[in-house]
Scaffold this motif. Structure first.
Motif, mmCIF file in Angstrom:
data_model
loop_
_atom_site.group_PDB
_atom_site.id
_atom_site.type_symbol
_atom_site.label_atom_id
_atom_site.label_comp_id
_atom_site.label_asym_id
_atom_site.label_seq_id
_atom_site.Cartn_x
_atom_site.Cartn_y
_atom_site.Cartn_z
ATOM 1 N N THR A 74 0.751 -1.151 0.116
ATOM 2 C CA THR A 74 -0.120 0.138 0.182
ATOM 3 C C THR A 74 0.851 1.292 0.272
ATOM 4 O O THR A 74 1.354 1.562 1.164
ATOM 5 C CB THR A 74 -0.758 -0.008 1.280
ATOM 6 O OG1 THR A 74 -1.503 -1.293 1.344
ATOM 7 C CG2 THR A 74 -1.763 1.169 1.200
ATOM 8 N N ASP A 75 1.011 1.884 -0.991
ATOM 9 C CA ASP A 75 1.776 2.962 -1.242
ATOM 10 C C ASP A 75 1.709 4.291 -0.562
ATOM 11 O O ASP A 75 2.452 5.063 0.017
ATOM 12 C CB ASP A 75 1.980 3.470 -2.701
ATOM 13 C CG ASP A 75 2.837 2.550 -3.670
ATOM 14 O OD1 ASP A 75 3.433 1.765 -3.019
ATOM 15 O OD2 ASP A 75 2.828 2.907 -4.837
ATOM 16 N N SER A 76 0.330 4.213 -0.109
ATOM 17 C CA SER A 76 -0.082 5.227 0.674
ATOM 18 C C SER A 76 0.458 5.233 2.239
ATOM 19 O O SER A 76 0.471 5.921 3.015
ATOM 20 C CB SER A 76 -1.757 5.296 0.982
ATOM 21 O OG SER A 76 -2.254 4.157 1.382
ATOM 22 N N VAL A 77 0.920 3.932 2.632
ATOM 23 C CA VAL A 77 1.393 3.742 4.070
ATOM 24 C C VAL A 77 2.918 3.975 4.020
ATOM 25 O O VAL A 77 3.536 4.586 4.719
ATOM 26 C CB VAL A 77 1.023 2.463 4.456
ATOM 27 C CG1 VAL A 77 1.614 2.035 5.789
ATOM 28 C CG2 VAL A 77 -0.249 2.198 4.556
ATOM 29 N N PHE A 78 3.533 3.362 2.717
ATOM 30 C CA PHE A 78 4.875 3.467 2.617
ATOM 31 C C PHE A 78 5.373 2.985 1.207
ATOM 32 O O PHE A 78 4.926 2.140 0.861
ATOM 33 C CB PHE A 78 5.623 2.286 3.622
ATOM 34 C CG PHE A 78 7.148 2.284 3.622
ATOM 35 C CD1 PHE A 78 7.809 3.307 4.562
ATOM 36 C CD2 PHE A 78 7.826 1.806 2.605
ATOM 37 C CE1 PHE A 78 9.242 3.335 4.381
ATOM 38 C CE2 PHE A 78 9.343 1.710 2.778
ATOM 39 C CZ PHE A 78 9.886 2.681 3.568
ATOM 40 N N SER A 79 5.933 3.651 0.646
ATOM 41 C CA SER A 79 6.480 3.462 -0.638
ATOM 42 C C SER A 79 8.037 3.058 -0.906
ATOM 43 O O SER A 79 8.809 4.118 -0.945
ATOM 44 C CB SER A 79 5.807 4.498 -1.576
ATOM 45 O OG SER A 79 6.563 4.461 -3.015
ATOM 46 N N PHE A 80 8.138 1.962 -1.240
ATOM 47 C CA PHE A 80 9.655 1.858 -1.538
ATOM 48 C C PHE A 80 10.227 2.458 -2.520
ATOM 49 O O PHE A 80 11.288 2.681 -2.802
ATOM 50 C CB PHE A 80 9.945 0.105 -1.697
ATOM 51 C CG PHE A 80 9.641 -0.766 -0.593
ATOM 52 C CD1 PHE A 80 10.190 -0.649 0.502
ATOM 53 C CD2 PHE A 80 8.666 -1.924 -0.958
ATOM 54 C CE1 PHE A 80 9.916 -1.539 1.475
ATOM 55 C CE2 PHE A 80 8.370 -2.781 0.216
ATOM 56 C CZ PHE A 80 8.862 -2.489 1.566
ATOM 57 N N THR A 81 9.250 2.450 -3.768
ATOM 58 C CA THR A 81 9.943 3.271 -5.046
ATOM 59 C C THR A 81 10.107 4.793 -4.811
ATOM 60 O O THR A 81 10.663 5.339 -5.734
ATOM 61 C CB THR A 81 8.885 3.174 -6.097
ATOM 62 O OG1 THR A 81 7.528 3.431 -5.699
ATOM 63 C CG2 THR A 81 8.807 1.470 -6.329
ATOM 64 N N GLU A 82 9.553 5.445 -3.716
ATOM 65 C CA GLU A 82 9.740 6.718 -3.553
ATOM 66 C C GLU A 82 11.129 6.953 -2.622
ATOM 67 O O GLU A 82 11.454 8.033 -2.076
ATOM 68 C CB GLU A 82 8.738 7.282 -2.719
ATOM 69 C CG GLU A 82 7.356 7.285 -4.053
ATOM 70 C CD GLU A 82 6.153 8.038 -3.347
ATOM 71 O OE1 GLU A 82 6.386 8.546 -2.388
ATOM 72 O OE2 GLU A 82 5.141 7.929 -4.026
ATOM 73 N N LEU A 83 11.767 5.926 -2.232
ATOM 74 C CA LEU A 83 12.908 6.135 -1.188
ATOM 75 C C LEU A 83 14.252 6.864 -1.906
ATOM 76 O O LEU A 83 14.185 6.503 -3.150
ATOM 77 C CB LEU A 83 13.472 4.819 -0.787
ATOM 78 C CG LEU A 83 12.418 4.004 0.220
ATOM 79 C CD1 LEU A 83 13.079 2.620 0.681
ATOM 80 C CD2 LEU A 83 12.329 4.932 1.740
ATOM 81 N N PRO A 84 14.757 7.512 -1.250
ATOM 82 C CA PRO A 84 16.160 8.358 -2.060
ATOM 83 C C PRO A 84 16.793 7.041 -2.543
ATOM 84 O O PRO A 84 17.130 6.068 -2.160
ATOM 85 C CB PRO A 84 16.776 9.028 -0.873
ATOM 86 C CG PRO A 84 16.371 8.410 0.588
ATOM 87 C CD PRO A 84 15.110 7.857 0.174
ATOM 88 N N ILE A 85 17.556 7.693 -3.613
ATOM 89 C CA ILE A 85 18.507 6.893 -4.307
ATOM 90 C C ILE A 85 19.938 7.137 -3.571
ATOM 91 O O ILE A 85 20.358 8.451 -3.713
ATOM 92 C CB ILE A 85 18.608 7.048 -5.726
ATOM 93 C CG1 ILE A 85 17.486 6.447 -6.593
ATOM 94 C CG2 ILE A 85 19.692 6.508 -6.630
ATOM 95 C CD1 ILE A 85 17.704 4.966 -6.952
#
Length: 246
Positions: A2-13
């Motif tokens: 559930t991206d609204s809870v936590f998004s792996f794909t939005e973590l910093p690179i």
């Protein structure tokens, strides 16, 4: 997930070059293929930087095709361990120092269960011998019971060691199956995505070494496990996710 809870794909690179700072590393692998899926890119980067890497395989890997007669349990174990060695070799990791705990696939014991204490002691002795600066371990709530038990086993084995390795948690099944409670909670961990574009092809070759999980190699168990295309797509991207306790 559930991206609204936590998004792996939005973590910093983070850039690939920083991975060499992890120094000697031990990767803890619940099942053969988890090393290539979850952290194969990092392993390849470490070896390119000539950082020593050791591996620990926790389960015997036999439950992916439990009804196969062509490949009874001992043959499945041997096959999957051979696939692991091939994958590690592709990633540049020496295979001879690998520790095989050979705990029951699908029933890796947790704290208090039969076999847990013996495995904890065996793993602690191995870590004491190798003295890694960093340990790679599945995310503590990765939604597979063996992955969670592996995390608990590592935490127990670290108790009493005269040094404290850095613990980085990698993601496998949380990409597909995580409920909101399985994902990192606010303030629990710091997370980032590691740029593995330089070694993505190498990682894909290592994943492909696990033929029993990708093809019809074991063809006499209609209910046998195979990694789906949707699952594999998560690991075809030029980054890997790592989480570290705050």
């Amino acid at each position: 997930m559930t991206d609204s809870v936590f998004s792996f794909t939005e973590l910093p690179i983070r850039p690939a070059a920083g991975s060499a700072d992890l120094d000697k590393t031990v990767v803890i692998i619940p099942h053969p293929d988890d090393e290539s899926l979850g952290c194969g890119g990092l392993l390849a980067l470490l070896r390119r930087a000539r950082v020593p890497v050791r591996a620990v395989l926790v389960s015997d890997g036999t439950m992916s095709h439990p009804n196969s007669r062509k490949f009874p349990a001992a043959a499945r174990q041997a096959l999957r361990e051979a696939e692991l060695r091939e994958a590690l070799t592709i990633l540049g990791v020496e295979t001879e120092p690998t520790l095989y705990l050979r705990l029951p696939d699908g029933a890796v014991p947790g704290p208090g269960a039969a076999g847990f204490t013996a495995a904890e002691q065996q793993l602690r002795a191995y870590l004491a011998q190798e003295q890694p600066a960093t340990i790679l371990v599945p995310w503590r709530r990765d939604p597979h019971p063996d992955h969670r038990a592996t995390s608990q086993l590592v935490q127990a084995a670290l108790t009493g060691l005269p040094f404290a390795p850095r613990l980085l948690e990698y993601v496998v099944w949380a990409w597909e199956r995580a409920a909101p409670a399985d994902l990192p909670q606010p303030g629990e961990v710091s997370g980032w995505r590691l740029d593995i574009g330089l070694v993505l092809a190498q990682k894909q070759q290592a994943i492909a070494a696990h033929r029993s999980q990708l093809t019809g190699l074991i063809d006499d168990d209609p209910h046998g496990f195979q990694l789906s295309e949707a699952m594999l797509a998560h690991f075809a991207r030029p980054f890997e996710v790592y989480l570290e306790a705050n």
